[in-house]
Design an enzyme around this catalytic site. Structure first.
Site, PDB file in Angstrom:
ATOM      1  N   ARG A  34       1.002  -1.206   0.046  1.00 37.79           N
ATOM      2  CA  ARG A  34       0.115   0.034   0.000  1.00 37.79           C
ATOM      3  C   ARG A  34       0.730   1.265  -0.047  1.00 37.79           C
ATOM      4  O   ARG A  34       1.654   1.379   0.973  1.00 37.79           O
ATOM      5  CB  ARG A  34      -0.979  -0.070   1.060  1.00 37.79           C
ATOM      6  CG  ARG A  34      -1.833   1.218   1.355  1.00 37.79           C
ATOM      7  CD  ARG A  34      -2.944   0.881   1.980  1.00 37.79           C
ATOM      8  NE  ARG A  34      -2.733   1.267   3.372  1.00 37.79           N
ATOM      9  CZ  ARG A  34      -3.643   1.148   4.525  1.00 37.79           C
ATOM     10  NH1 ARG A  34      -4.858   0.759   4.189  1.00 37.79           N
ATOM     11  NH2 ARG A  34      -3.417   1.765   5.790  1.00 37.79           N
ATOM     12  N   SER A  98     -12.812  -3.799   1.451  1.00 33.76           N
ATOM     13  CA  SER A  98     -13.053  -3.303   2.589  1.00 33.76           C
ATOM     14  C   SER A  98     -14.368  -3.380   2.897  1.00 33.76           C
ATOM     15  O   SER A  98     -15.328  -2.758   1.979  1.00 33.76           O
ATOM     16  CB  SER A  98     -12.522  -2.134   2.498  1.00 33.76           C
ATOM     17  OG  SER A  98     -11.038  -2.256   2.469  1.00 33.76           O
ATOM     18  N   LYS A 128      -5.222   5.644  10.295  1.00 38.02           N
ATOM     19  CA  LYS A 128      -6.587   6.504   9.612  1.00 38.02           C
ATOM     20  C   LYS A 128      -7.514   6.647  10.632  1.00 38.02           C
ATOM     21  O   LYS A 128      -8.571   5.919  11.146  1.00 38.02           O
ATOM     22  CB  LYS A 128      -7.201   5.264   8.825  1.00 38.02           C
ATOM     23  CG  LYS A 128      -6.638   5.190   7.427  1.00 38.02           C
ATOM     24  CD  LYS A 128      -7.663   4.591   6.414  1.00 38.02           C
ATOM     25  CE  LYS A 128      -6.860   4.457   5.335  1.00 38.02           C
ATOM     26  NZ  LYS A 128      -7.748   3.719   4.273  1.00 38.02           N
TER      27      LYS A 128
END
Length: 195
Positions: A34, A98, A128
């Site tokens: 990522r 997700s 996050k």
């Protein structure tokens, strides 16, 4: 392919390849590349390195890059494209989706061809902090969908056992793994939770 264990997700780090190698040496089950930059050369090096350890690499948010690098698969978030279209493009490769805190989204993802689903953030996440929180009951409720379930968000070695007890098959970890003083040992410690 059995999807169970520590699902390491790469951090934004200058020494990423060194950190990933240590995690691979520690015995992670799955690795997600990522990166906001999506630097192809860097991603290719990670995929090659993981292949040497027999660890599948999932590319976050980029089906085409996953295909280009011959990675094990791709993971799509809610705004990252259509899962059904991704399933067609990826063929037999792994597809993850997700599902945040939504069981219905998980059902739809599985119907669209997702090989695993992810709920989270399960705990407050340093990566996050604004992420929606997923209740632990979702893991038990989602078992009926018949695919592996990943937990993500704020996971530590200390809170991981309750996620496994709740039904998580994969623990997606960034900070608690890659910021650990000994990444290799931390990966091994997570692996023991699944033994």
């Amino acid at each position: 392919m059995k999807l169970r264990g520590l699902y390491a997700i790469t951090p934004e780090a200058a020494d990423l390849e060194r950190k990933v190698r240590l995690a691979l040496e520690g015995g992670i089950a799955l690795l997600q590349y990522r990166s906001k930059a999506r630097e192809r050369t860097h991603a290719a090096a990670i995929v090659r390195m993981a292949r040497d350890y027999g660890v599948p690499v999932i590319i976050n948010d980029d089906v085409e890059l996953a295909l280009d690098l011959d990675a094990a698969g791709a993971h799509l978030g809610g705004d990252d494209g259509d899962l059904r279209a991704a399933r067609k493009r990826l063929g037999p490769r792994i597809l993850g989706g997700s599902c945040y805190d939504e069981l219905e989204r998980a059902r739809i993802a599985v119907q669209a061809g997702a090989d695993y689903i992810a709920f989270g953030s399960v705990f407050a996440s340093p990566t996050k902090p604004e992420a929606v929180r997923a209740p632990l009951r979702l893991f038990g409720e989602a078992k009926a969908l018949g695919v592996p379930i990943a937990a993500i968000g704020g996971i530590t070695l200390e809170n991981a056992p309750q996620l496994i007890a709740a039904g998580a098959d994969l623990l997606a970890v960034i900070t608690d793994l890659f910021d650990a003083p000994d990444i290799r040992a931390r990966a091994r410690a997570y692996g023991k939770l699944f033994a």
